[in-house]
Design a protein around this motif. Structure first.
Motif, PDB file in Angstrom:
ATOM      1  N   ARG A  62       0.837  -1.198   0.000  1.00 12.74           N
ATOM      2  CA  ARG A  62       0.000   0.000   0.000  1.00 12.74           C
ATOM      3  C   ARG A  62       0.870   1.245   0.000  1.00 12.74           C
ATOM      4  N   ALA A  63       1.968   1.198   0.711  1.00  9.85           N
ATOM      5  CA  ALA A  63       2.869   2.342   0.757  1.00  9.85           C
ATOM      6  C   ALA A  63       3.465   2.615  -0.614  1.00  9.85           C
ATOM      7  N   SER A  64       3.827   1.562  -1.335  1.00  8.13           N
ATOM      8  CA  SER A  64       4.417   1.790  -2.658  1.00  8.13           C
ATOM      9  C   SER A  64       3.365   2.271  -3.641  1.00  8.13           C
ATOM     10  N   LEU A  65       2.117   1.853  -3.451  1.00  6.89           N
ATOM     11  CA  LEU A  65       1.062   2.357  -4.326  1.00  6.89           C
ATOM     12  C   LEU A  65       0.816   3.836  -4.080  1.00  6.89           C
ATOM     13  N   SER A  66       0.889   4.260  -2.819  1.00  9.53           N
ATOM     14  CA  SER A  66       0.616   5.664  -2.532  1.00  9.53           C
ATOM     15  C   SER A  66       1.776   6.559  -2.933  1.00  9.53           C
ATOM     16  N   SER A  67       3.001   6.084  -2.776  1.00  5.49           N
ATOM     17  CA  SER A  67       4.148   6.928  -3.109  1.00  5.49           C
ATOM     18  C   SER A  67       4.582   6.760  -4.548  1.00  5.49           C
ATOM     19  N   GLY A  68       4.248   5.640  -5.156  1.00  6.39           N
ATOM     20  CA  GLY A  68       4.651   5.399  -6.528  1.00  6.39           C
ATOM     21  C   GLY A  68       6.061   4.864  -6.652  1.00  6.39           C
ATOM     22  N   MET A  69       6.688   4.512  -5.543  1.00  9.38           N
ATOM     23  CA  MET A  69       8.053   4.005  -5.581  1.00  9.38           C
ATOM     24  C   MET A  69       8.101   2.663  -4.855  1.00  9.38           C
ATOM     25  N   THR A  70       8.704   1.696  -5.486  1.00 12.29           N
ATOM     26  CA  THR A  70       8.856   0.393  -4.857  1.00 12.29           C
ATOM     27  C   THR A  70      10.105   0.388  -3.989  1.00 12.29           C
ATOM     28  N   LEU A  71      10.195  -0.607  -3.136  1.00 10.16           N
ATOM     29  CA  LEU A  71      11.367  -0.727  -2.269  1.00 10.16           C
ATOM     30  C   LEU A  71      12.617  -0.994  -3.090  1.00 10.16           C
ATOM     31  N   ASP A  72      12.482  -1.792  -4.139  1.00 13.75           N
ATOM     32  CA  ASP A  72      13.627  -2.084  -5.001  1.00 13.75           C
ATOM     33  C   ASP A  72      14.156  -0.806  -5.654  1.00 13.75           C
ATOM     34  N   GLU A  73      13.234   0.036  -6.128  1.00 19.17           N
ATOM     35  CA  GLU A  73      13.638   1.305  -6.742  1.00 19.17           C
ATOM     36  C   GLU A  73      14.317   2.215  -5.715  1.00 19.17           C
ATOM     37  N   ALA A  74      13.786   2.248  -4.496  1.00 19.06           N
ATOM     38  CA  ALA A  74      14.381   3.070  -3.443  1.00 19.06           C
ATOM     39  C   ALA A  74      15.790   2.585  -3.112  1.00 19.06           C
ATOM     40  N   CYS A  75      15.982   1.270  -3.072  1.00 14.79           N
ATOM     41  CA  CYS A  75      17.309   0.721  -2.792  1.00 14.79           C
ATOM     42  C   CYS A  75      18.287   1.043  -3.918  1.00 14.79           C
TER      43      CYS A  75
END
Length: 154
Positions: A62-75
């Protein structure tokens, strides 16, 4: 010998209107199809992300849907390893964040866009690590036993 009248060689004004109308109609069809294709692609990406959310777990998805960024992309933005088994090097993430944030300072010739992506990556990473850290702290507390904080009056 035949002599052609000049008005017979040139297209009539009626023909020009048809050409403009046909060009407008064709262009609007192409544009409409392009918008529909883009909408379908965005919808498919959203559906895929929701499906991944169900597979991987609810809160982080849900967090990635709201921010538009996945954890993999953030890493990848922060150039750190993804958290494995609930363990992540928070100090390394903060150090990379500070270094990249300062390097992309707009007043020093950096990019505001890149700086904002770095901030969003750190926020996304913190949203992922927060529940993991709380769970680890709760497990550590249950192992050690509950120790109430006692305050003594002087």
């Amino acid at each position: 010998m035949r002599i052609y009248a000049p008005h017979k060689l040139l297209p009539s004004a009626d023909f020009a209107h048809r050409f403009v109308f046909t060009a407008f109609l064709t262009g609007s069809r192409i544009l409409g199809r392009s918008f529909m294709a883009a909408y379908r692609q965005a919808q498919a990406a959203s559906n895929y992300q929701r499906a991944q959310a169900k597979v991987n777990g609810g809160s982080s998805a849900r967090a990635s849907l709201s921010s538009g960024m996945t954890l993999d992309e953030a890493c990848r933005i922060l150039n750190v390893k993804p958290p494995a088994n609930g363990q992540a090097n928070v100090e390394e993430v903060l150090e990379r964040y500070k270094r990249l944030f300062d390097a992309n300072e707009p007043q020093k010739g950096g990019s505001f866009y890149l700086q904002s992506k770095i901030v969003r990556a750190k926020e996304r990473f913190e949203r992922e690590i927060g529940p993991i850290r709380e769970k680890a702290e709760a497990e550590a507390e249950t192992k050690e036993g509950w120790k109430p904080k006692v305050y003594k009056d002087r």
